[in-house]
Structures are given as C-alpha cells and as structure tokens.
Design an enzyme around this catalytic site. Structure first.
Site: not given
Length: 620
Positions: A307, A336, A355
C-alpha cells in the site's frame, strides 16, 4: 424439516407490528421473501471450495449456488452491483445465482444513489465504500466484496455496525503479487528499466548501469503474511538471507521457511533490501518516514507492492536525493494514479509500475472467481473463511460446530420468548459443558448465535456473526460464558451441552425458572439434530424442530392423550412429545412439538384441561 438459521447477513426488513401473529416457518425460511417478512436463510455450510476446484467442476458449482432452496423451490434472485472490472469467470459465477449489474467508473454520488437497490457490492481498490455508502445501503446491502486483499478502502466499523459482511479474495493473487515483488527486486538491482529507456533513446551506457548482486544480501520482509511468506521463499531461492518483522507472524511458520523474525528497528537497520507487505492501517500509515530512513543502512533499496500510504513519499524523495536510499521500486502510491509531475515517480533511481501486483491473467481470473464465490456464499448465509470483519474460523471448526450453532440460536430464541414484563434482558450466561480445553473450543460462533436468538424475535435488528458483539453491547446485554468440564474426557463431540440462563427477569412460564430464580434452558445435539433437554428444573427430550408447546401440569395419567386428542381434532400434527417431572405425582413439564401453529381456540382448549397449570406456545 429442521433448518439452521443464517449466521451471516440476511435481508433487512421492517419491524413487525405490535401484537402481530408469529410468522410461519415456511415464510421464515425464504431467503428473499417480500420485505414485510422477517427472512431467514436455511443454509449453514463450510466455505466455498478453492477456485481451481470449482473451475474444474462447474456442475458442482452450479448445484451449490443454485437459487433453489433445500426444498427445491425457486427463490427470487438477489441483486449484485459490480463497481469495478471483474473477470468474466467471476461474473459467470455471480450470474448463476444473482442478478448482476456492472457499473464501472461510477462517481461517489452515483454509487450513493444506486447502492440501496442491491444486496451485495463488489469493488476493487479504486472504489471507496464509506460510512455514507453503507448507510445508503442500509435495509438492503448485506455483503461487500473486495476483489483483492487490502480492505483499507472499506469502512469496516461502519460495515460492522450495519451488520454488513465484508469479504475479500486473499489467496488468488498471492503468487502474482509475490512474483511482481521479485520482478521489481531483480529489475531494480540490475537497473533494467533505466537501461531499457536509455537504449531506446539511442544511448549505450553499460558503465552507468552497473548493478548489484542479490546473493548473500539481507532482505527484510515487513509483513509476513501470505504474500510476504511467498516472497521469502523465492528470495531464499536467490541466495538471499531473509529476516522479517511481523508482530503477529507465527514463529514456527517463519522457521519452517528459514526466516528470522526480528523487531521493526532491527529489520530496517540490518537490511540491504526492504520489501513491504503490510496493510495500510492507522499504525502503519507513513511508518516509513524520515525517522525510519535515518535508521537504515546507507544505500538500502526499497520495494513496495503493498500500500502506498505506508511510505511518506516526500521523505522517500529526500532519502533518495541524499543517497540514504539507493533505489526504490514501487507498484503502489498514496494517490493513484500519482500526479504526472510526481518527483518520486520521475526520480531516476525509482522503478515504477501502475499497481500491477495482481495483474496476471491467472490471478485476475482467480480473484474474480474467489470473490464471486465468497459473495454468493455470504448471500446464501454461509460462513465465509474470507470474512474480514468477522472472526476467522477454520473450515473444519465450522463443520464441527454447525449443529451446535443451530442449537445455540434456538435456545436463545426460546429463552427470549419466555421473558415477561418490559424490564428487558440484561444478564445472560452461556454455559458450555465440554471435555475440551479453552484452546480447543472456539465459542465465538455460539455466543453470536445466542445473541441472534435473543435479539431478533423482539426487534427489527438482524444479527449475524459480524455485528453480534456490537449489537449486544448497544442493547446492554451482558453476556458471560462459562465452561464446565465434562465427566467423560474421551468424548469425541466438541460439546456435551449448551445452557442459556437469563437472570433478573420475570418469566411468562414459571416452569422455566430454576431453583436459583433464573430462566434456564439447556440443549444437546443428538444424531446431528438440536434437542431441548432441560427447562428450568425439568428434564425433557425435545427435538427442536417446528414449533413448541410447553405445559406445566400435575403429574397424572392420561395427560398425553388429552392434549394429543385436542391437537388431532384441530388437524395439528404432533412431531414429538416429551414429559419431564421432578417427583412422581407432583408437577411435570410436557413438551410438544407441532408442525403447524395452533390457533388461539386450540391453545385455550389445552389450557382449559384442569390438570394443566400453565402453558406457552413458542416459535422456533
């Protein structure tokens, strides 16, 4: 037929009007009946099979998640909202059981407007399931599925208060995330991305991009869960020495892999490379900051596939600029997507990916199937092994305790119906007679079901494993538990009996009052079926199926025949009958199981028999 009530969320319905006639068992068993009905799901089973097994056996999957009930009758389908892209394999699982709407790219306002129409919501990491969303879904939304591991985008406290189960998919992308961490590790150590970009720009810079070897380097894994342990296995194969910090990691599991568990400060001080695999929670937010970087070796390398919020990104830029951190490889970010002008993303010594930790074909399909099966199971009332706001209970424990779970709820349901007056229940004691020690018997399920049985018949609150303790606290229920050692330690069953005692209450049936002044009910499981075995001081043997009539009477011949004749004349079928007494010729308790609910006139006729001192009808 006996049914076990749903332990997980069931559809919310309005409260019954005061004095309304108790609902029939048929209506009570329909999992998606019309809203005025209080609904129960008659399924309690072990968690869904692993994705690979289900994919290989689609006919079994279709059978298990069919919307038909155990009686073969079709049930109206629940509604599932999929807010972010989900693989077709998962959607197919959902569509076999539910009406599915895919609404990708919704704004927060759009989600608030739609969520009240759905029984379940499935999200990935991009959708915030806030308290407002959960409140908007109150009365309908029962399950939130997170297609992935992290659940920091879901307000767990609000979900728990609403009795909404949150499930995730923690296993399907484990290998993918671990592989990506290793890919970033190797790419960073050998400057792969920088050299690639330079060569494509027409630059041949062999001397600039000299890397470092991984053999013999110390890797600190911060968070030794599923992904962290998989990274450790792969890093050991690369010849690295692996240490880890995780306050909850079992030492024996770490030793089995050859990993040394150390403190946080020791881990970051000894490491040549640090790989982050911890959740984003208040205690880990920006845990890697200026102070943490100062304790590290000069030239340390950092990988983050967990994270983004666990790193103070401004502090990391400063550490990179100073040389304290030689390189970083990041798959996740605080925001993000990150800003286009992010100094961290643009830094020459940082390797970045958008990601991609779970982004393999295999992982995406596995996650889709895993979360779909978890959501379907939760909607059916099954206990989920991937529930994140309910106690984690192993599948073998669920299977073993299943009949006792049903017994616990039914004892609570019977007990609350015996309470007279408006004082309410405050003190509840649950006594478990068992040959097992405290570490071998998990009673959280049983306590939750006693709470469910006590609260649901007298309120509009729906209780499940998720919100049982919270509900009890809100209602001032003080539930204590006691274990009594069983005389036969060789007994194979986990429990000999469960007893529910309500203290400082009045009873509408005096026969249920023990010598100590409490309402006391006790039950056992026989041949897999819950039985009532004690009412106050009276021993009985009653299968807890259908409804129950309790009569306190003078112990004399002919009583069973008299009551049986009345019920037979009114076409009420008797499923069982049991009589318990303290002394011959004194008082006795007759417990009668009936398939149908007797009307008022029938009950009055039973009460009119001279030898019957009191009676009560109880709905199961």
């Amino acid at each position: 037929m006996a049914t076990s009530r749903a332990l997980l969320p069931t559809p919310h319905a309005g409260a019954s009007p005061a004095g309304a006639r108790p609902r029939s068992r048929l209506a009570a068993s329909l999992p998606f009946a019309s809203r005025p009905l209080r609904v129960r799901c008659a399924i309690l089973s072990s968690p869904a099979a692993a994705p690979a097994v289900v994919a290989a056996n689609s006919s079994e999957r279709a059978r298990r998640i069919s919307p038909a009930g155990s009686d073969g009758a079709l049930r109206p389908k629940p509604a599932v909202l999929v807010a972010e892209k989900l693989g077709e394999a998962g959607l197919a699982v959902l569509r076999e059981f539910a009406d599915v709407e895919c609404a990708y790219g919704m704004s927060p306002a759009d989600l608030l407007a739609k969520v009240a129409q759905f029984d379940a919501l499935i999200v990935r990491s991009g959708t915030k399931v806030t308290r407002e969303v959960l409140e908007a879904g109150r009365g309908k939304l029962r399950v939130v599925g997170r297609a992935g591991v992290g659940i920091d985008n879901v307000d767990l406290q609000a979900a728990t208060e609403a009795g909404c189960l949150v499930v995730n998919a923690p296993t399907a992308n484990t290998v993918a995330a671990a592989e990506h961490a290793i890919a970033l590790l190797a790419s960073m150590a050998r400057n792969v991305s920088q050299a690639d970009a330079a060569l494509k720009a027409g630059k041949w810079q062999r001397s600039k991009y000299v890397g470092v070897s991984l053999v013999g380097k110390t890797l600190a894994i911060m968070g030794f869960g599923k992904v962290g342990s998989e990274v450790a296995r792969r890093a050991k194969g690369l010849g690295m020495h692996v240490i880890s910090h995780d306050p909850y990691a079992p030492a024996d599991r770490a030793r089995a892999i050859g990993v040394e568990l150390v403190s946080f400060d020791e881990a970051i001080a000894r490491a040549d490379v640090i790989s982050l695999h911890m959740p984003l929670i208040p205690t880990t937010s920006k845990i890697f900051n200026d102070e943490s970087f100062a304790k590290m070796k000069t030239g340390v390398r950092i990988i983050n596939v967990a994270r983004g919020g666990v790193i103070d990104e401004d502090a990391l830029v400063r550490a990179l600029d100073s040389g304290k951190v030689a390189q970083a490889a990041l798959d996740v970010f605080t925001v993000e997507p990150p800003p286009k002008d992010s100094k961290l993303v643009l830094h020459e010594n940082v390797t970045v990916t958008p990601h991609l930790g779970a982004s393999t074909v295999e992982a995406q399909e596995g996650v889709a199937i895993e979360i779909a099966e978890a959501v379907v199971g939760a909607l059916r009332g099954e206990l989920s092994a991937t529930a994140v706001n309910a106690p984690m209970v192993p599948a073998e424990v669920l299977s073993e305790l299943a009949p006792y779970v049903s017994l616990a709820e039914k004892l609570g349901r019977l007990a609350v119906q015996l309470v007279a007056g408006e004082s309410g229940i405050k003190g509840v004691k649950v006594v478990y007679t068992t040959a097992r020690g405290p570490d071998d018997l998990d009673t959280r399920l049983l306590r939750a079901m006693v709470t469910k049985g006590l609260v649901e018949p007298v309120s509009s609150t729906f209780v499940n494993l998720v919100n049982a303790d919270y509900t009890a606290k809100q209602r001032g229920l003080r539930i204590t538990e006691e274990r009594v050692a069983h005389d036969s330690p060789a007994a194979e069953a986990p429990l000999e009996s469960i007893q529910v005692r309500l203290s400082q209450v009045q009873s509408k049936f005096a026969g249920a009052i023990s010598d100590g002044g409490d309402i006391v009910l006790e039950g056992r499981v026989k041949y897999g079926v819950p039985h009532l075995t004690l009412v106050g001081p009276y021993e009985v043997d009653v299968s807890l199926e259908g409804n129950l009539i309790l009569c306190r009477q003078i112990d004399q011949p002919g009583m069973i025949g008299k009551v049986g004749n009345i019920l037979g004349q009114r076409n009420v079928n008797i499923s069982f009958m049991s009589v318990g007494r303290t002394f011959r010729g004194k008082q006795a308790i007759m417990a009668i199981g009936v398939d149908e609910e007797p009307d008022k006139e029938t009950l009055e006729k039973i009460g009119g028999i001279p030898a019957i001192e009191e009676f009560v009808f109880l709905e199961l």
